[in-house]
Design an enzyme around this catalytic site. Sequence first.
Site, short mmCIF file in Angstrom:
data_model
loop_
_atom_site.label_atom_id
_atom_site.label_comp_id
_atom_site.label_asym_id
_atom_site.label_seq_id
_atom_site.Cartn_x
_atom_site.Cartn_y
_atom_site.Cartn_z
CB SER A 126 -0.93 -0.06 1.28
OG SER A 126 -1.61 1.29 1.47
CE1 TYR A 166 -4.04 -2.28 5.19
CE2 TYR A 166 -3.67 0.07 4.84
CZ TYR A 166 -3.74 -1.25 4.39
OH TYR A 166 -3.65 -1.49 3.06
CE LYS A 217 -1.48 -4.52 3.39
NZ LYS A 217 -1.69 -5.67 2.66
#
Length: 336
Positions: A126, A151, A155
């Site tokens: 991402s 989050y 990643k």
Amino acid sequence: MKGKVLVTGGAGYIGSHTCVELINEGYEPVIVDNFSNSERFVIDRIREITGAKCTLIEGDCTSLGFLESNLKTLDLVGCIHFAALKAVGESSKLPLKYYHNNIASTVAILEFLKSINCVNFVFSSSCTVYGQPDVLPVTEKSPIKPAESPYGRSKQMCEDIIKDYFNSGKNIKALALRYFNPIGAHPSALIGELPLGTPNNLVPFITQTAIGKRAELTVFGNDYNTPDGTCIRDYIHVVDLAKAHVKAIKKLIVSNESVFDVINLGTGHGNSVLEVIESFEKVNGIRLNYKIGPRRNGDVEKVYADCSYAKDTLNWKTELSLEEALKDAWNWEKTL
């Protein structure tokens, strides 16, 4: 068929579109999904779009035992790993859940692939790894800033795990695809984004407001340093994004060299929130009920990608416009 590709989270938004494109390119997707954030009917829709079979194995990718018990006899040529929790706001409330799911699944998948000597691995990453960039557009060499959420940190950590695994001398060919803002749906309107509860992304909020599921849309801030004061993002049609994943796994399969690399996937330019709203209204002939609200904590002011490396390494660039994505998103919403 060119071979079986394991697609974790293959019933999800980007995973399902990638399965369609894999089939279109002659591969057989093997979907592993626990349906924690997806619906079972998506599997039938993939088959309906393509007229081809795709194997479904229901289960949890964080369990190495599950993977070995159910997948070891399959002759896999590669893996595209989507399975992850992805709601930024929720991750701040449930950080352990996000770290366990996103990191443990990546470790388990890598362990499993090692056990069957499958070396081709594409990781769904991402643009959140960049945080608020100092210079635009964002290149793969842009600095990795502290993440704004668990989050985003998950990643970053997963990319580090894959890189460390590669640097340890293990036989692996891996690409981490850092994508920007996926929107739209398949032009058939048979699959698309299915947010559970309140959407976290702009376009589902737009379509749900347009169809009457929500009374109004709130634009979070119009006093940013952008032409119209609203945040700017790089919105990429999900079908274009899916095709990039197919090109990535194909590149690894035909290559003889171990590699770990990161690649940005976007359109190469940004659109503001108000531009997206106005484009949606124009292309679909709908007036949208929206208001301007205060800024939202954690929102990056503007971010968009430099996609030249994706063109050089994958021979890939976007083909579909913002307007096409917004038309497809609306057609999908009308079927739900």
